[in-house]
Scaffold this active site. Structure first.
Site, PDB file in Angstrom:
ATOM      1  CE  LYS A 107      -4.726 -30.410 -29.746  1.00 57.43           C
ATOM      2  NZ  LYS A 107      -6.328 -30.186 -29.111  1.00 57.43           N
ATOM      3  N   GLY A 135      -7.240 -31.976 -32.620  1.00 53.42           N
ATOM      4  CA  GLY A 135      -8.573 -31.473 -32.808  1.00 53.42           C
ATOM      5  C   GLY A 135      -9.416 -31.260 -31.407  1.00 53.42           C
ATOM      6  CB  ALA A 139      -7.032 -35.849 -21.365  1.00 51.53           C
ATOM      7  CE  LYS A 190      -6.216 -26.204 -28.624  1.00 52.30           C
ATOM      8  NZ  LYS A 190      -6.469 -26.557 -27.231  1.00 52.30           N
ATOM      9  CG  ASP A 243      -8.585 -28.008 -30.677  1.00 53.93           C
ATOM     10  OD1 ASP A 243      -9.245 -28.100 -29.578  1.00 53.93           O
ATOM     11  OD2 ASP A 243      -7.475 -28.554 -30.718  1.00 53.93           O
ATOM     12  CB  SER A 253      -9.723 -24.760 -22.506  1.00 56.11           C
ATOM     13  OG  SER A 253      -8.435 -24.206 -22.798  1.00 56.11           O
ATOM     14  NE  ARG A 254      -4.341 -28.929 -20.200  1.00 49.77           N
ATOM     15  CZ  ARG A 254      -3.537 -29.889 -20.447  1.00 49.77           C
ATOM     16  NH1 ARG A 254      -3.019 -30.467 -19.735  1.00 49.77           N
ATOM     17  NH2 ARG A 254      -3.624 -29.949 -21.890  1.00 49.77           N
ATOM     18  CG  LEU A 273       0.888 -28.516 -20.763  1.00 52.05           C
ATOM     19  CD1 LEU A 273       2.489 -27.716 -20.414  1.00 52.05           C
ATOM     20  CD2 LEU A 273       0.982 -29.654 -21.533  1.00 52.05           C
ATOM     21  CD  GLU A 275       2.487 -27.563 -24.838  1.00 46.99           C
ATOM     22  OE1 GLU A 275       3.176 -26.559 -24.722  1.00 46.99           O
ATOM     23  OE2 GLU A 275       2.432 -28.747 -25.336  1.00 46.99           O
TER      24      GLU A 275
HETATM   25  N1  LIG Z   1      -4.935 -32.931 -21.926  1.00 52.09           N
HETATM   26  C1  LIG Z   1      -5.680 -32.481 -22.964  1.00 52.09           C
HETATM   27  O1  LIG Z   1      -7.055 -32.575 -22.876  1.00 52.09           O
HETATM   28  C2  LIG Z   1      -4.957 -32.425 -24.316  1.00 52.09           C
HETATM   29  C3  LIG Z   1      -5.841 -32.693 -25.494  1.00 52.09           C
HETATM   30  C4  LIG Z   1      -5.317 -32.630 -26.717  1.00 52.09           C
HETATM   31  C5  LIG Z   1      -4.089 -32.400 -26.890  1.00 52.09           C
HETATM   32  N2  LIG Z   1      -3.221 -32.191 -25.890  1.00 52.09           N
HETATM   33  C6  LIG Z   1      -1.713 -31.767 -25.950  1.00 52.09           C
HETATM   34  O2  LIG Z   1      -0.897 -33.050 -25.336  1.00 52.09           O
HETATM   35  C7  LIG Z   1       0.281 -32.453 -25.127  1.00 52.09           C
HETATM   36  C8  LIG Z   1       0.327 -33.057 -23.626  1.00 52.09           C
HETATM   37  O3  LIG Z   1      -0.563 -32.641 -22.751  1.00 52.09           O
HETATM   38  P1  LIG Z   1      -1.042 -33.420 -21.425  1.00 52.09           P
HETATM   39  O4  LIG Z   1      -2.260 -32.843 -21.034  1.00 52.09           O
HETATM   40  O5  LIG Z   1      -0.903 -34.920 -21.443  1.00 52.09           O
HETATM   41  O6  LIG Z   1       0.161 -32.827 -20.374  1.00 52.09           O
HETATM   42  P2  LIG Z   1       0.663 -33.227 -18.903  1.00 52.09           P
HETATM   43  O7  LIG Z   1       1.039 -32.321 -18.420  1.00 52.09           O
HETATM   44  O8  LIG Z   1      -0.843 -33.986 -18.316  1.00 52.09           O
HETATM   45  O9  LIG Z   1       1.603 -34.814 -19.211  1.00 52.09           O
HETATM   46  C9  LIG Z   1       2.877 -34.501 -19.897  1.00 52.09           C
HETATM   47  C10 LIG Z   1       3.563 -35.609 -19.698  1.00 52.09           C
HETATM   48  O10 LIG Z   1       4.660 -35.786 -20.807  1.00 52.09           O
HETATM   49  C11 LIG Z   1       5.818 -36.291 -19.993  1.00 52.09           C
HETATM   50  N3  LIG Z   1       6.966 -36.098 -20.529  1.00 52.09           N
HETATM   51  C12 LIG Z   1       7.699 -34.882 -20.568  1.00 52.09           C
HETATM   52  N4  LIG Z   1       8.742 -35.060 -21.257  1.00 52.09           N
HETATM   53  C13 LIG Z   1       8.927 -36.334 -21.546  1.00 52.09           C
HETATM   54  C14 LIG Z   1       9.998 -37.088 -22.185  1.00 52.09           C
HETATM   55  N5  LIG Z   1      11.190 -36.433 -22.670  1.00 52.09           N
HETATM   56  N6  LIG Z   1       9.763 -38.289 -22.297  1.00 52.09           N
HETATM   57  C15 LIG Z   1       8.868 -38.751 -22.045  1.00 52.09           C
HETATM   58  N7  LIG Z   1       7.730 -38.242 -21.427  1.00 52.09           N
HETATM   59  C16 LIG Z   1       7.701 -37.051 -21.108  1.00 52.09           C
HETATM   60  C17 LIG Z   1       5.617 -35.976 -18.505  1.00 52.09           C
HETATM   61  O11 LIG Z   1       6.187 -36.830 -17.624  1.00 52.09           O
HETATM   62  C18 LIG Z   1       3.944 -35.910 -18.462  1.00 52.09           C
HETATM   63  O12 LIG Z   1       3.555 -37.205 -17.734  1.00 52.09           O
HETATM   64  C19 LIG Z   1       0.210 -30.924 -25.170  1.00 52.09           C
HETATM   65  O13 LIG Z   1       0.915 -30.555 -26.234  1.00 52.09           O
HETATM   66  C20 LIG Z   1      -1.319 -30.764 -25.175  1.00 52.09           C
HETATM   67  O14 LIG Z   1      -1.537 -29.528 -25.809  1.00 52.09           O
HETATM   68  C21 LIG Z   1      -3.822 -32.167 -24.332  1.00 52.09           C
HETATM   69  O1  LIG Z   2      -6.850 -27.679 -21.823  1.00 48.07           O
HETATM   70  P1  LIG Z   2      -6.198 -27.372 -23.053  1.00 48.07           P
HETATM   71  O2  LIG Z   2      -6.268 -25.896 -23.308  1.00 48.07           O
HETATM   72  O3  LIG Z   2      -4.745 -27.527 -23.252  1.00 48.07           O
HETATM   73  O4  LIG Z   2      -7.105 -27.955 -24.507  1.00 48.07           O
HETATM   74  C1  LIG Z   2      -6.869 -29.328 -24.460  1.00 48.07           C
HETATM   75  C2  LIG Z   2      -7.314 -29.576 -25.994  1.00 48.07           C
HETATM   76  O5  LIG Z   2      -6.217 -29.294 -26.752  1.00 48.07           O
HETATM   77  C3  LIG Z   2      -8.480 -29.392 -26.146  1.00 48.07           C
HETATM   78  O6  LIG Z   2      -8.744 -29.826 -27.953  1.00 48.07           O
END
Ligand SMILES: NC(=O)c1ccc[n+]([C@@H]2O[C@H](COP(=O)([O-])OP(=O)(O)OC[C@H]3O[C@@H](n4cnc5c(N)ncnc54)[C@H](O)[C@@H]3O)[C@@H](O)[C@H]2O)c1
Ligand SMILES: O=P(O)(O)OC[C@H](O)CO
EC number: 1.1.1.94
Length: 325
Positions: A107, A135, A139, A190, A243, A253-254, A273, A275
């Site tokens: 996102k 959405g 995780a 968001k 969301d 939410s982080r 993280l 974002e």
């Molecule tokens: N954590 C959640 O609840 C959640 C939910 C929905 C969307 N997201 C979105 O998902 C994305 C990732 O979030 P996250 O929570 O998994 O972060 P995170 O910090 O837990 O993990 C990110 C991962 O990406 C890997 N990475 C970075 N660069 C890379 C590359 N070039 N090749 C392969 N791997 C690479 C890192 O090693 C790490 O394991 C963000 O944009 C976040 O907004 C997260």
């Molecule tokens: O922990 P956040 O703030 O990155 O939110 C995680 C997801 O984007 C929620 O939908």
């Protein structure tokens, strides 16, 4: 429409690991790619990813650090942070079969280029078919099998339907759309607005102020969405309003947690993280280019950029001229 039997997840963070579990639960053959070989071997052996503590990996998930192996799947989920998506997909691209759907699960908006996630995929892997999944979904909730609903968008409606069939289950319900831009804008904006919501709570401004902030935040998210051609129903749907409501309501939410710490005058949480902190400046640049007024997002960007104190930002927002809703 080809059968979508296998799924690879690029990025073994919290969300990538949860989505690998989702795909395995949906009956797909799943490969989780971690770029660090040691990390991949550790997850494969322990069946736990430290980034998603306490969650046992589905037995059907194979873990690899070989990008060529990961690229063989029928569907790719690209689950890195937004600013790393181009590098990750570029690394994958030479190994992909033509017309493989690559679904962005990040996102954000790319710094410097102002590109949305599917645009980054289209440039980094020109032979792939870009899609986006976004959405209200933490995780941890998803990995624990708690019910979740998200939006999945790609330009080809038949493909969007097929991807939903491939990934959906009783506890993970994707809704399909062809409004790619609407889904991308909701997820990016968001996160910025959730930082503002956290600040409101950290400053003890009250539940009424939080409702006002969330509603006015939606108003500016929707204004930018409309200017960029998004559909109203997408902006008011899971990837937009849905969301926003989730992320503006809880320190799970982080992004909200970052705002909460800022509002309380505490240090930002380490190793989490947020974002929205990366998206805020580029979202404001995009809004300015589109001549869209985004006062809350601008305030968040200015606070994070040390150009405005939190108190001055609050005063600035509360003393704006009265206007029609
Ligand atoms: N954590 C959640 O609840 C959640 C939910 C929905 C969307 N997201 C979105 O998902 C994305 C990732 O979030 P996250 O929570 O998994 O972060 P995170 O910090 O837990 O993990 C990110 C991962 O990406 C890997 N990475 C970075 N660069 C890379 C590359 N070039 N090749 C392969 N791997 C690479 C890192 O090693 C790490 O394991 C963000 O944009 C976040 O907004 C997260
Ligand atoms: O922990 P956040 O703030 O990155 O939110 C995680 C997801 O984007 C929620 O939908």
């Amino acid at each position: 429409m080809p059968a979508h039997m296998s799924v690879s997840v690029i990025g073994a963070g919290a969300w990538g690991t949860a989505l690998a579990d989702v795909a395995a639960r949906a009956g797909r053959k799943v490969t989780l790619y971690a770029r660090n070989a040691e990390h991949a071997a550790q997850i494969q052996a322990m069946r736990v990813n430290p980034r998603l503590a306490g969650v046992q990996l589905h037995p059907g998930i194979a873990v690899t650090s070989d990008i060529a192996v990961a690229a063989l799947a029928d569907i790719i989920l690209a689950v890195t942070p937004a600013q790393h998506l181009r590098a990750a997909v570029g690394h994958l691209a030479p190994h992909l079969k033509p017309d493989t759907p690559v679904i962005a699960c990040a996102k954000g908006i790319e710094h410097g280029t102002h590109k949305f996630m599917t645009e980054v995929i289209a440039e980094a892997a020109p032979r792939a078919v870009p899609a986006i999944l976004s959405g209200p979904s933490f995780a941890d909730d998803v990995a624990r099998g708690l019910p979740t609903a998200v939006t999945l968008a790609t330009r080809d409606e038949a493909l969007a339907r097929a991807l939903v069939q491939a990934l959906g289950s009783a506890t993970f319900r994707p809704y399909h759309t062809t409004d790619v831009r609407g889904v991308e804008i909701g997820g990016a904006a968001k996160n910025v607005l959730a930082i503002a919501a956290g600040i409101v709570v950290g400053k003890n401004l009250g539940a009424s102020a939080l409702a006002a902030l969330t509603t006015r935040g939606f108003s500016e998210l929707a204004r930018l969405g409309r200017a960029c051609g998004a559909r109203a129903e997408t902006l008011a749907g899971l990837s937009g309003l849905g969301d926003l409501l989730l992320s503006c309501s809880t320190a799970q939410s982080r992004n909200f947690a970052l705002g909460l710490a800022l509002g309380r005058g505490e240090a930002a949480p380490i190793g989490k993280l947020a974002e929205g902190a990366f998206t805020a400046p580029v979202l404001c640049e995009l809004a300015a280019a589109q001549k869209v007024d985004m006062p809350v997002s601008n305030a968040v960007a200015a606070i994070l950029g040390d150009r405005l104190t939190i108190d001055a930002a609050i005063e600035g927002l509360l003393t704006r001229p009265f206007k029609a809703e």
